[in-house]
Design a protein around this motif. Structure first.
Motif, PDB file in Angstrom:
ATOM      1  N   THR A 116      38.292  41.253  35.245  1.00 59.21           N
ATOM      2  CA  THR A 116      38.892  40.228  34.397  1.00 59.21           C
ATOM      3  C   THR A 116      37.945  39.070  34.246  1.00 59.21           C
ATOM      4  OG1 THR A 116      39.948  39.072  36.199  1.00 59.21           O
ATOM      5  CG2 THR A 116      41.225  40.806  35.146  1.00 59.21           C
ATOM      6  N   CYS A 131      47.256  39.655  37.442  1.00 59.97           N
ATOM      7  CA  CYS A 131      46.637  39.413  36.129  1.00 59.97           C
ATOM      8  C   CYS A 131      47.683  39.535  35.022  1.00 59.97           C
ATOM      9  CB  CYS A 131      45.524  40.412  35.875  1.00 59.97           C
ATOM     10  SG  CYS A 131      44.306  40.534  37.169  1.00 59.97           S
ATOM     11  N   CYS A 143      38.575  47.344  37.909  1.00 61.72           N
ATOM     12  CA  CYS A 143      39.243  46.535  36.910  1.00 61.72           C
ATOM     13  C   CYS A 143      38.599  45.165  36.920  1.00 61.72           C
ATOM     14  CB  CYS A 143      40.731  46.420  37.205  1.00 61.72           C
ATOM     15  SG  CYS A 143      41.515  48.038  37.290  1.00 61.72           S
ATOM     16  N   LEU A 196      43.965  42.743  31.755  1.00 54.24           N
ATOM     17  CA  LEU A 196      42.584  42.966  32.182  1.00 54.24           C
ATOM     18  C   LEU A 196      41.678  43.054  30.968  1.00 54.24           C
ATOM     19  CD1 LEU A 196      43.286  45.771  34.789  1.00 54.24           C
ATOM     20  CD2 LEU A 196      42.808  43.375  35.258  1.00 54.24           C
TER      21      LEU A 196
END
Length: 85
Positions: A85, A61, A83, A65
């Motif tokens: 995204t 990523c 986490c 995030l």
């Protein structure tokens, strides 16, 4: 804990979810909490150093995030997190 957060993130429309924990059963539940391919799990005790988790997420990523959730209320550097995204 982590599986409930994954399910909520999936329901909210997350396209990618990284669930990090040290308990295999929790990671298995997290994978079941969303459509196939959305959840990536990381068993952080299987990594050489905790920085490997951060490096992995930065590589996956690079744009960053949107959300990181600590599900244990311990030091976020050494505990499970989800986490999104």
């Amino acid at each position: 804990p982590v599986a409930m957060r994954v399910a909520r993130a999936a329901l909210a429309g997350a396209k990618r979810i990284y669930a990090i924990d040290k308990v295999d059963s929790r990671l298995q539940l997290a994978r079941k909490g969303a459509k196939p391919g959305i959840v990536q799990t990381i068993h952080f005790e299987q990594l050489d150093e905790l920085d490997d988790v951060v490096e992995y997420l930065v590589a996956k990523c690079p744009e960053g995030l949107d959300v990181a959730i600590d599900c244990t209320s311990h030091d976020p550097k050494v505990c499970p997190a989800t986490c999104v995204t």
